[in-house]
Write an enzyme that holds these catalytic residues in place. Structure first.
Site, PDB file in Angstrom:
ATOM      1  NE  ARG A 148      32.954  21.168  41.522  1.00 35.99           N
ATOM      2  CZ  ARG A 148      33.444  21.874  42.530  1.00 35.99           C
ATOM      3  NH1 ARG A 148      32.925  21.766  43.744  1.00 35.99           N
ATOM      4  NH2 ARG A 148      34.458  22.680  42.338  1.00 35.99           N
TER       5      ARG A 148
ATOM      6  N   GLY B  75      38.118  29.481  38.525  1.00 29.15           N
ATOM      7  CA  GLY B  75      36.759  29.846  38.943  1.00 29.15           C
ATOM      8  C   GLY B  75      36.246  31.092  38.249  1.00 29.15           C
TER       9      GLY B  75
ATOM     10  N   GLY C 253      41.654  24.419  41.808  1.00 31.34           N
ATOM     11  CA  GLY C 253      42.998  24.191  42.355  1.00 31.34           C
ATOM     12  C   GLY C 253      43.818  23.186  41.563  1.00 31.34           C
TER      13      GLY C 253
ATOM     14  CE  LYS D 225      46.454  40.899  46.193  1.00 26.63           C
ATOM     15  NZ  LYS D 225      46.546  40.623  47.629  1.00 26.63           N
TER      16      LYS D 225
HETATM   17  P1  ADP Z   1      40.626  32.617  38.429  1.00 30.51           P
HETATM   18  O1  ADP Z   1      39.603  32.424  39.540  1.00 30.51           O
HETATM   19  O2  ADP Z   1      40.025  32.368  37.085  1.00 30.51           O
HETATM   20  O3  ADP Z   1      41.886  31.846  38.666  1.00 30.51           O
HETATM   21  P2  ADP Z   1      41.634  35.042  39.636  1.00 30.51           P
HETATM   22  O4  ADP Z   1      40.895  34.712  40.892  1.00 30.51           O
HETATM   23  O5  ADP Z   1      43.095  34.956  39.627  1.00 30.51           O
HETATM   24  O6  ADP Z   1      41.034  34.175  38.421  1.00 30.51           O
HETATM   25  O7  ADP Z   1      41.305  36.536  39.191  1.00 30.51           O
HETATM   26  C1  ADP Z   1      40.015  37.055  39.067  1.00 30.51           C
HETATM   27  C2  ADP Z   1      39.899  38.423  39.702  1.00 30.51           C
HETATM   28  O8  ADP Z   1      40.850  39.335  39.184  1.00 30.51           O
HETATM   29  C3  ADP Z   1      38.539  39.006  39.434  1.00 30.51           C
HETATM   30  O9  ADP Z   1      37.872  39.190  40.666  1.00 30.51           O
HETATM   31  C4  ADP Z   1      38.847  40.357  38.767  1.00 30.51           C
HETATM   32  O10 ADP Z   1      37.993  41.404  39.196  1.00 30.51           O
HETATM   33  C5  ADP Z   1      40.263  40.621  39.215  1.00 30.51           C
HETATM   34  N1  ADP Z   1      40.926  41.579  38.326  1.00 30.51           N
HETATM   35  C6  ADP Z   1      41.224  41.434  37.037  1.00 30.51           C
HETATM   36  N2  ADP Z   1      41.799  42.537  36.541  1.00 30.51           N
HETATM   37  C7  ADP Z   1      41.873  43.431  37.553  1.00 30.51           C
HETATM   38  C8  ADP Z   1      42.370  44.775  37.671  1.00 30.51           C
HETATM   39  N3  ADP Z   1      42.913  45.412  36.629  1.00 30.51           N
HETATM   40  N4  ADP Z   1      42.277  45.363  38.887  1.00 30.51           N
HETATM   41  C9  ADP Z   1      41.720  44.719  39.924  1.00 30.51           C
HETATM   42  N5  ADP Z   1      41.248  43.454  39.877  1.00 30.51           N
HETATM   43  C10 ADP Z   1      41.310  42.826  38.701  1.00 30.51           C
END
Ligand code: ADP
Ligand code: MG
Length: 400
Positions: A38, A357, A380, A199
């Site tokens: 950063r 992230g 965010g 999710k």
């Molecule tokens: P970002 O931080 O880039 O916005 P998220 O936090 O939404 O991404 O998602 C990342 C998480 O999703 C990771 O920890 C990954 O392990 C989990 N993930 C991805 N696919 C699956 C899956 N099929 N089952 C369980 N967890 C998953």
């Protein structure tokens, strides 16, 4: 794209005071900074203002002190890292307004840099109190915002100041806004979006917005399971929000209406336990998942088809890994599709913008971050932008 002033609109600033909002909310371990990304992002803006002769006052928050002076959350914890990146001495001033700052300004010479205390030590910061903004502004001539990552907050230092002083986007803010505009504002079509992660519930607004904006929506990660289940697929023990079946259906319907093609995987990588290279690992059609199996990545056939989709697109926006990429081999689909996107970007046929992230971590893990057109580290703020929300810190910089 909305118009905003940049450092190009500034001439000689000798003796003028520039209040510069930067992101110094750096990750720390045992009192030292573990990642100075950063600071490196803000350095060009700080050094350019200094080279124009300004006295530069850095404004930033650090942690969540909630309007109290918490010594362990002094932004001075980042001073060594900031000085190291800038290659210059930075004076620390333990206030954001008032006589102490005024005195510091009188000591600074043109081109000198000072760091003001954690803006969140004052209650008025998060309340966007105009009195605090006015008090801060009293010691400055111009305001530069170079913290896109804080632009989703309407705080005194991220929003209020822009209404009081002549306001400018810093270089990193400018680059971020240009990249985001190229990805979703006025993109070259066709546009693809990859949305993955754990999710659906955490990205409902993202999905709802994107189906009206993009030509192809690629759904992976845990959220694909929710969509597959809604479609009647038995996903076994997979991470899945069964209660969101109706929501998933509604998103698919909205996509259909908007002419957005939704891509769900037709093969998947499954296992009975969440561990590296488990004995139970296998790849199968989505209709063949056993009751005691979990879908942990999308399959190689799906990835190949998705790579072909990307070849037909000119713009890509990506948030969320396609599988549980932290554990091998469930990183395979994310790595493979990221490499395809990176290769197309390198050839100059695809504009690719990614953020989030875990997404940034996954792209670094795939070794392709440098080949993407733009990687946002804003977290965010990036997600709110993907939701189609107006960011107050950005809005305040816009000129008529
Ligand atoms: P970002 O931080 O880039 O916005 P998220 O936090 O939404 O991404 O998602 C990342 C998480 O999703 C990771 O920890 C990954 O392990 C989990 N993930 C991805 N696919 C699956 C899956 N099929 N089952 C369980 N967890 C998953
Ligand atoms: Mg995450």
């Amino acid at each position: 794209m909305a118009k905003f002033r940049t450092l190009d609109d500034l001439g000689d600033l000798t003796g003028k005071v520039a209040l510069v909002r930067v992101d110094l909310n750096l990750p720390m371990q045992e009192g030292s900074v573990t990642d100075d990304t950063r600071v490196r992002a803000a350095a060009p803006t700080i050094l350019e203002l200094a080279s124009k002769g300004a006295k530069v006052l850095l404004l930033a928050h650090f942690g969540r002190p909630k309007g109290e002076k918490v010594s362990t959350m002094s932004v001075s914890m980042t001073l060594d890292a900031v000085q190291a990146v800038l290659g210059k001495e930075v004076m620390f001033v333990p206030e954001v307004a008032g006589d102490v700052v005024k005195q510091a300004v009188s000591i600074l010479r043109p081109g000198d840099i000072a760091m003001l205390e954690n803006t969140r030590f004052w209650k008025g910061e998060e309340k966007n109190d105009p009195d605090l903004a006015k008090a801060i502004a009293a010691n400055g001539d111009i305001y530069v915002n170079d913290a896109f990552s804080a632009a989703h907050r309407a705080h005194a230092s991220t929003e209020g100041l822009a209404h009081i002083l002549p306001a400018y986007a810093g270089r990193s803010m400018e680059a971020e806004l240009k990249a985001l505009d190229a990805a979703l504002g006025t993109p070259v079509r066709p546009v693809a979006a990859v949305v993955g992660g754990a999710k659906v519930s955490s990205k409902l607004d993202v999905l709802t917005h994107l189906v009206t904006q993009v030509d192809h929506l690629i759904i992976g990660g845990g959220m694909a399971n929710t969509f597959l289940a809604a479609r009647g697929v038995n996903v076994g023990k997979s991470l899945c929000e069964h209660d969101l079946a109706a929501t998933a259906e509604a998103i698919l319907e909205a996509a259909d209406k908007a002419g957005c093609t939704v891509h769900l995987p037709y093969d998947v990588v499954v296992a009975k336990e969440f561990a590296a290279n488990p004995a139970s690992l296998r790849t199968c059609n989505v209709h063949e998942v056993a009751a005691d199996e979990m879908i942990l990545d999308i399959g190689p056939q799906a990835v190949e088809a998705l790579a072909d989709v990307l070849k037909t697109c000119r713009t890509l926006v990506w948030n969320g890994p396609l599988g549980a990429f932290e554990i091998e081999p469930f990183d395979a689909a994310t790595v493979a599709l990221a490499r395809s996107a990176a290769a197309l970007s390198k050839e100059g046929v695809l504009t690719s913008v990614a953020g989030g992230g875990d997404t940034v971590a996954a792209l670094n893990h795939a070794g392709v971050a440098a080949d993407f057109t733009y990687i946002s580290t804003a977290g965010g703020a990036f997600l709110e932008w993907m939701e189609g929300k107006e960011l107050p810190g950005v809005k305040a910089l816009e000129t008529a």
